[in-house]
Scaffold this motif. Structure first.
Motif, mmCIF file in Angstrom:
data_model
loop_
_atom_site.group_PDB
_atom_site.id
_atom_site.type_symbol
_atom_site.label_atom_id
_atom_site.label_comp_id
_atom_site.label_asym_id
_atom_site.label_seq_id
_atom_site.Cartn_x
_atom_site.Cartn_y
_atom_site.Cartn_z
ATOM 1 N N SER A 26 0.815 -1.220 0.000
ATOM 2 C CA SER A 26 0.000 0.000 0.000
ATOM 3 C C SER A 26 0.846 1.266 0.000
ATOM 4 C CB SER A 26 -0.929 0.016 1.221
ATOM 5 O OG SER A 26 -1.704 -1.148 1.245
ATOM 6 N N GLY A 27 2.179 1.105 0.156
ATOM 7 C CA GLY A 27 3.054 2.283 0.098
ATOM 8 C C GLY A 27 3.602 2.699 1.441
ATOM 9 N N GLY A 28 3.598 1.811 2.411
ATOM 10 C CA GLY A 28 4.207 2.102 3.718
ATOM 11 C C GLY A 28 3.194 2.628 4.731
ATOM 12 N N VAL A 29 3.712 2.836 5.951
ATOM 13 C CA VAL A 29 2.821 3.175 7.072
ATOM 14 C C VAL A 29 2.129 4.531 6.918
ATOM 15 C CG1 VAL A 29 3.853 1.745 8.875
ATOM 16 C CG2 VAL A 29 4.845 3.968 8.351
ATOM 17 N N HIS A 30 2.707 5.390 6.051
ATOM 18 C CA HIS A 30 2.105 6.728 5.920
ATOM 19 C C HIS A 30 1.024 6.788 4.843
ATOM 20 C CE1 HIS A 30 4.887 8.203 8.829
ATOM 21 N NE2 HIS A 30 5.917 7.780 8.107
ATOM 22 N N ALA A 31 0.832 5.704 4.112
ATOM 23 C CA ALA A 31 -0.209 5.684 3.072
ATOM 24 C C ALA A 31 -1.584 5.868 3.725
ATOM 25 C CB ALA A 31 -0.157 4.358 2.316
ATOM 26 N N GLU A 32 -2.483 6.530 2.988
ATOM 27 C CA GLU A 32 -3.789 6.873 3.560
ATOM 28 C C GLU A 32 -4.574 5.633 4.025
ATOM 29 O OE1 GLU A 32 -6.356 8.928 0.849
ATOM 30 O OE2 GLU A 32 -7.977 9.028 2.306
ATOM 31 N N VAL A 33 -4.580 4.595 3.156
ATOM 32 C CA VAL A 33 -5.360 3.395 3.489
ATOM 33 C C VAL A 33 -4.797 2.691 4.725
ATOM 34 C CG1 VAL A 33 -4.072 1.883 1.895
ATOM 35 C CG2 VAL A 33 -6.421 1.310 2.537
ATOM 36 N N VAL A 34 -3.451 2.719 4.856
ATOM 37 C CA VAL A 34 -2.811 2.085 6.013
ATOM 38 C C VAL A 34 -3.157 2.870 7.285
ATOM 39 C CG1 VAL A 34 -0.588 1.452 7.051
ATOM 40 C CG2 VAL A 34 -0.965 1.114 4.601
ATOM 41 N N GLN A 35 -3.072 4.202 7.184
ATOM 42 C CA GLN A 35 -3.417 5.054 8.322
ATOM 43 C C GLN A 35 -4.861 4.806 8.758
ATOM 44 O OE1 GLN A 35 -1.655 7.570 10.117
ATOM 45 N NE2 GLN A 35 0.086 6.485 9.258
ATOM 46 N N PHE A 36 -5.704 4.554 7.754
ATOM 47 C CA PHE A 36 -7.120 4.347 8.022
ATOM 48 C C PHE A 36 -7.372 3.033 8.772
ATOM 49 C CE2 PHE A 36 -11.306 2.689 6.746
ATOM 50 C CZ PHE A 36 -12.121 3.751 7.144
ATOM 51 N N PHE A 37 -6.570 2.009 8.468
ATOM 52 C CA PHE A 37 -6.932 0.666 8.905
ATOM 53 C C PHE A 37 -5.990 0.026 9.937
ATOM 54 C CE2 PHE A 37 -8.273 -3.822 7.856
ATOM 55 C CZ PHE A 37 -9.596 -3.638 8.219
#
Ligand SMILES: [Zn+2]
Length: 335
Positions: free
Chosen positions: A254-265
Motif C-alpha cells: 500500500s506504500g508504507g505506514v504513511h499511506a492513507e489506506v494504512v493510516q485508516f486501517f
C-alpha cells in the motif's frame, strides 16, 4: 449408609472414566443413556425439570468435568440431554458461558439480516457485481461468527451429559474456533488486498489451507486429551498470529505506514490483536479464579471473560470490515 453410596459413586466416576483417554472426532457413538446420573441423583435422571438438577462441588464431579480446580462449585453432571437444555435457565457455573455466546450468535444473526435487507433494498445496478462480492465476504464472516458462537454454546450446554458427549462437543467447540478465525480472515484479506487480486487470491488460499490443517488435526487420537491442551492453544495462537504476515505485506504493497489506506486501517488491526491477546491471557492464566479460588465460580471467571472478549473482538472486526468497505467504495483502486 448414605456416605458409603457417595463413596461408591465417587469411586465409579473417577475410576471408570479417565479424562485423558484417546479419542478421535470419528468416535461419534450416540449416548442416549442417562450416564451414571442415577448414582449422582435418582430423581434427576428421570426428570426434565430444571428444579430437579443438583449442582455439585469440584471434588464430587467426574474427571472429565474437572478442567479448572479453582472453580469450586456450581457443576452440573450427567444430565440427560433434555435437562442439559433446560439448564439454560438454571444459575450454574456455566450459565454465563452459555448465554454470552448464545446472545453473541443472536447479535451476529441480526446484523446479517439487517445488512442483507439493506443490501436488498439498495439499487445500484452499475457496480452490482463487485459490491455483491464484497457483500458475500462480509456475510460469510458473520455466518462463521454465528457458527463459532452456536457450537461453543452447544459445548457448554451439553458437555456435562457424559464423557463421550463432552469429547464430541469439545470437537464441535474447537471446530467453531477454526471457523471463527476463518471468518476473521476472509473479509479482511478480501478488503485489504482489494487492489492486488493475485495476492488476495493467494492469501485466501493460504487461509483455507490453514483451516484444513487445524480441522484435519482433530483426527489425531490425542488431540482431545487434556495433555494436548497447551498444544491446541499454541496451534490456534499460531493461526491467529499468522495474520501479522499478510498485514505487513499489505502495508508494504500500500506504500508504507504513511499511506492513507494504512493510516485508516492499521490501528483497527492492532486493536483486534490486543483484544485477542487479552482473551488468551484470561484463557491461559485462569485469572481471576487462580487468585480467588471459589470466589468467582458463577460470575467473573476467566472463561466468561474469554467468551465476552471474543464476542467483542468479532463485533469490532466486523464493524472495521464495514468501515474498510466504505473506504474502498469512496477511494477506488488506481491502476
Ligand atoms: Zn467456552
Amino acid at each position: 449408609m448414605a456416605s458409603s453410596t457417595r463413596d461408591r459413586s465417587k469411586m465409579l466416576l473417577n475410576g471408570q472414566l479417565a479424562s485423558d483417554r484417546t479419542y478421535t472426532v470419528l468416535d461419534i457413538e450416540v449416548d442416549n443413556q442417562c450416564g451414571l446420573n442415577h448414582i449422582l441423583s435418582q430423581t434427576a435422571c428421570s426428570s426434565t425439570r430444571v428444579s430437579d438438577v443438583t449442582l455439585y462441588r469440584y471434588e464430587d464431579v467426574p474427571n472429565f468435568l474437572r478442567g479448572n480446580p479453582y472453580i469450586k462449585k456450581g457443576y452440573r453432571a450427567y444430565l440427560p440431554a433434555s435437562q442439559c437444555f433446560s439448564s439454560l435457565f438454571l444459575w450454574s457455573n456455566e450459565t454465563i458461558n452459555i448465554w454470552s455466546h448464545l446472545l453473541g450468535c443472536i447479535i451476529f444473526f441480526v446484523a446479517m439480516c439487517v445488512e442483507n435487507m439493506a443490501r436488498f433494498l439498495q439499487t445500484s445496478p452499475t457496480s452490482q457485481t463487485s459490491q455483491l462480492t464484497d457483500h458475500i465476504y462480509l456475510t460469510t464472516g458473520l455466518l462463521c461468527y454465528q457458527t463459532c458462537m452456536i457450537l461453543s454454546a452447544g459445548y457448554h450446554i451439553f458437555y456435562c451429559h457424559s464423557e463421550k458427549a463432552s469429547k464430541r462437543w469439545l470437537a464441535m467447540d474447537l471446530t467453531g474456533i477454526s471457523i471463527g478465525l476463518i471468518g476473521c480472515y476472509l473479509p479482511a484479506v478480501h478488503l485489504a488486498f482489494y487492489c492486488h487480486q493475485v495476492w488476495r487470491d493467494l492469501y485466501i488460499l493460504v487461509v483455507c489451507c490453514l483451516a484444513a490443517v487445524t480441522l484435519g488435526l482433530q483426527f489425531h487420537p490425542r488431540y482431545f486429551t487434556n495433555s494436548w491442551n497447551t498444544t491446541r492453544m499454541v496451534l490456534y495462537s499460531c493461526v491467529a498470529g499468522y495474520g501479522v504476515m499478510p498485514a505487513l505485506h499489505w502495508i508494504y504493497l500500500s506504500g508504507g505506514v504513511h499511506a492513507e489506506v494504512v493510516q485508516f486501517f492499521y490501528a483497527k488491526i492492532i486493536v483486534v490483536y490486543l483484544l485477542l491477546i487479552l482473551a488468551l491471557f484470561f484463557y491461559a492464566t485462569k485469572f481471576p479464579e487462580c487468585m480467588f479460588p471459589g470466589r468467582v465460580d458463577y460470575i467473573g471467571s476467566s472463561h466468561q471473560w474469554w467468551h465476552l472478549i471474543v464476542v467483542i473482538a468479532f463485533l469490532y472486526w466486523h464493524i472495521a470490515g464495514k468501515d474498510m468497505l466504505e473506504y474502498r467504495m469512496r477511494v477506488p483502486c488506481h491502476s
